[in-house]
Structure formats: C-alpha cells, structure tokens
Write a protein that holds these residues in place. Structure first.
Motif, short mmCIF file in Angstrom:
data_model
loop_
_atom_site.label_atom_id
_atom_site.label_comp_id
_atom_site.label_asym_id
_atom_site.label_seq_id
_atom_site.Cartn_x
_atom_site.Cartn_y
_atom_site.Cartn_z
N VAL A 1 0.68 -1.30 -0.06
CA VAL A 1 0.07 -0.05 0.11
C VAL A 1 1.07 1.35 -0.07
O VAL A 1 0.75 2.22 -0.67
CB VAL A 1 -0.93 0.03 1.27
CG1 VAL A 1 -1.54 1.35 1.23
CG2 VAL A 1 -2.06 -0.95 1.06
N ASP A 2 1.77 1.23 0.64
CA ASP A 2 2.83 2.42 0.89
C ASP A 2 3.54 2.64 -0.44
O ASP A 2 3.67 3.72 -1.05
CB ASP A 2 3.87 2.11 2.00
CG ASP A 2 4.78 3.23 1.93
OD1 ASP A 2 4.33 4.50 2.37
OD2 ASP A 2 6.10 3.28 2.02
N GLN A 3 4.02 1.56 -1.07
CA GLN A 3 4.68 1.82 -2.38
C GLN A 3 3.84 2.37 -3.40
O GLN A 3 3.95 3.19 -4.25
CB GLN A 3 5.26 0.48 -3.04
CG GLN A 3 5.84 0.57 -4.29
CD GLN A 3 6.67 -0.81 -4.42
OE1 GLN A 3 7.33 -1.51 -3.71
NE2 GLN A 3 6.94 -1.16 -5.73
N ALA A 4 2.55 1.87 -3.43
CA ALA A 4 1.46 2.15 -4.45
C ALA A 4 1.06 3.60 -4.07
O ALA A 4 1.09 4.32 -5.06
CB ALA A 4 0.17 1.32 -4.26
N SER A 5 0.98 4.05 -3.25
CA SER A 5 0.47 5.39 -2.91
C SER A 5 1.66 6.36 -3.09
O SER A 5 1.36 7.58 -3.75
CB SER A 5 -0.11 5.59 -1.32
OG SER A 5 1.17 5.52 -0.36
N ARG A 6 2.81 6.31 -2.73
CA ARG A 6 3.67 6.91 -3.19
C ARG A 6 4.06 6.98 -4.50
O ARG A 6 4.38 7.91 -5.26
CB ARG A 6 5.33 6.20 -2.45
CG ARG A 6 5.32 6.46 -1.04
CD ARG A 6 6.70 5.91 -0.45
NE ARG A 6 6.79 5.86 0.90
CZ ARG A 6 7.36 6.99 1.77
NH1 ARG A 6 7.48 7.90 0.97
NH2 ARG A 6 7.29 7.02 3.07
#
Length: 350
Positions: free
Chosen positions: A214-219
């Motif tokens: 989720v963090d990689q996608a949001s960034r």
C-alpha cells in the motif's frame, strides 16, 4: 420548545404524511446508508427515548437477535470497543434502520412510493436490504456481526502488517489511477499486496493490502501526479481485498441459510453498480462484496443516469452526504442523523 411538543402540530395534521406527494418525485430520489467508520457512542440514543413504538423497537429487536447488550454499547459504551468491526457493523445498521423506521411509523414515509433506488456503502448494503424488506433486521444484524468477526479473523493467520489508505485523486485522473494501480500491483515483490478497495467518488479512492504494498503504491501514484495525497485509515483489517477470502467463505455458508425476498425498492449492488434483478442474486453478490472493490462512485453515477437528483442519507455521520455535495453541488442532499434532523426535514414537507 421541547422536541415532543414540537411534534404535536405535525401529528394533528391527520392523514397528511411526511411525503404525501412524494410519488411524483419517486423517480428522482434515492436513499443511502453508510458503512463502517461512521459509528460513535451515543448515536441513536435520542431516537430510542423519543420514539418507543419505532426506534426503541428496532434497538430492542437487534439486542434480542444478537443475545447481548448492543444498545448499551452504542448508547454508553467505550468508543474503542464500539469501533471493533464486529460491533461497529451491527451498531451502524441498527441505528440507521431506527432512523428510517421513525420516519416510516411516525411521519408516514413510504419508501416504496417515495424512492426509486436504495443503496448502501459496503456494510450499508445490508441496511438497504433491510430497509427494502428483502432481509429481516434480525437476520441482518446476525449476518453483519458474523461478517465483522470473519473479516477480523481473516487477516490474523497471515502474520503480515496490513493497511488501508485513502487517496485524494487529482481532477479527471480516476481512470488513469485505476490503470496505473493495476500495473503497480503486478510489479510488487512476491508476498506484497495492493488492491483497489473502494471507489468513493471521482476524487477519492481507498487502497488495501500489505503495509509495504500500500505504501509503495500510494507513493508511486503521488509521484505520477495521479493522487494528490494519502491518508492512513485506522482500521483493524485490510477490507475488500484478497486477504478477505476466508471471510467470504464464512459468509457464503451463512448466507445460504438466510431467506431473501425481492426488494420493494430497487437495491443497487456494490459489486455491479446496478440494481439486483432477482432475490437469488443478493447472497451471491454479498459474498463477492467481501473481497471486491466497492463501486460506490459508479453506483451513484448509475442513479444520476436515471435522473436521480435527490439523495436522503440515513444513519450516523455525514461521509456519504459530504461526498455527494462535493461531487453534485446542485443536487438535493439531506442527512438524517438525529431526532433533530428528522423533525427538520419532516417539517419541509408541510
């Protein structure tokens, strides 16, 4: 003037009801019900004491169906306990139906003649099915209690950190964001997960999965100028993604034992963003809903394509009405969240 005294003039009007001319407007009106996250301690307490023949009966019936003090938790419990998924879901459903029942029994609202569509966000779809007589209140609160328990258990066996994040979508970039997320998902390291959990509007989506995914996608989506910012959501599990497969299996078994009837008002499925065509479809889509993206924005778009321009949002909180007001500022959007709201909007029709 107290609320009971203020009600007296309305009751003296005899057979004229809350929406006595609403049949004319039926084609342009939909009723909406919220999902998890809108709960708060004390919701519906005013209704319980003011309306013993309608709201009180709803809370009492839910208590009896569940076999524990749901209304005590709602009216005077601790927020941390209330927000637990297995408690929040039946609590929100019960409170929302209590608000609707007050308008039906005290003010003469007939949703069959007053509304063209009913829809609810995730959990709220169960509420919409109760509202439209497709599902009994007792069955519904037991189902969503089980749903909450199953969703919470579903992720515990994976022993991974999970997350849900709300993304503010840049104007006109929703489809590009969806396409980009599909590519990001395919490039994630083995074991990492990200999926689109909710499409709430043209400017807001929620993604769900492992914390790293989720963090990689949001960034990445922010770097691509598709999302303006990301907000972590305080939830106990990553809803509406593959981690909910076990919960979907639990619900499939439970839903097979419940009787569904044809709704008296068309109910729009979160999965297809279209109305159910028969009662047999309902349990199938409720199972799919556990792991699928909630197509809220497309459900509203469907209503708009059918010339709906009035939305009545029942239940605690104003998340749904705020989304609608931002997306469709010229529409008539009413929030029914308390006894004061009920009285205020009832008076508009006299």
């Amino acid at each position: 003037m107290s609320l009971p005294n203020r009600l007296a003039p309305l009751k003296q009007l005899g057979t004229r009801t809350w929406m006595s001319t609403a049949g004319i407007e039926r084609a342009h009106r939909a009723i909406l019900f919220p999902g998890q996250g809108s709960q708060y301690v004390g919701m519906g307490k005013d209704l319980y004491h003011l309306y013993p023949r309608s709201a009180k009966l709803v809370f009492d019936e839910a208590d009896e169906a569940l076999g524990y003090g749901l209304k005590s938790l709602i009216f005077g419990g601790h927020q941390e306990k209330l927000k637990l998924t297995q408690n929040a879901q039946p609590a929100i459903l019960t409170t929302s139906i209590a608000m609707l029942r007050v308008l039906e029994l005290e003010f003469g609202l007939d949703i069959a003649t007053a509304c063209r569509y009913a829809l609810g966000h995730s959990l709220g779809e169960y509420t919409a099915l109760v509202a439209t007589r497709a599902l009994t209140l007792a069955d519904a609160v037991r189902l969503v209690r089980l749903r909450g328990e199953a969703m919470t258990r579903s992720v515990q066996d994976f022993h991974v950190n999970t997350a849900m994040v709300a993304l503010v979508v840049r104007k006109g970039k929703l489809q590009e964001l969806e396409d980009a997320l599909a590519e990001i998902k395919d490039r994630l390291p083995k074991g990492e997960v990200v999926e689109l959990a909710n499409i709430n509007s043209s400017f807001q989506v929620v993604i769900s999965g492992t914390s790293k995914g989720v963090d990689q996608a949001s960034r990445t989506l922010q770097d691509m100028q598709l999302a303006a910012r990301a907000v972590d959501l305080p939830v106990s599990a990553p809803f509406h993604c593959e981690f909910m497969n076990d919960a979907a299996q639990v619900m499939q078994e439970a839903l097979q034992k419940v009787e569904f009837k044809k709704p008296i008002v068309e109910v729009i499925s979160n999965v297809t963003a279209k109305p159910y065509t028969c009662a047999e479809e309902i349990p199938q889509h409720l199972v799919q809903q556990v792991t699928s993206c909630i197509q809220w924005s497309r459900s509203i778009t469907f209503c708009k394509a059918q010339d709906v321009d009035e939305f009545i949002c029942f239940g605690p909180g104003k998340v749904l009405s705020n989304l609608l007001k931002k997306e469709y500022p010229l529409d008539q959007i009413k929030s029914i969240t308390s006894a004061d709201d009920i009285l205020r909007h009832a008076e508009e029709f006299y």
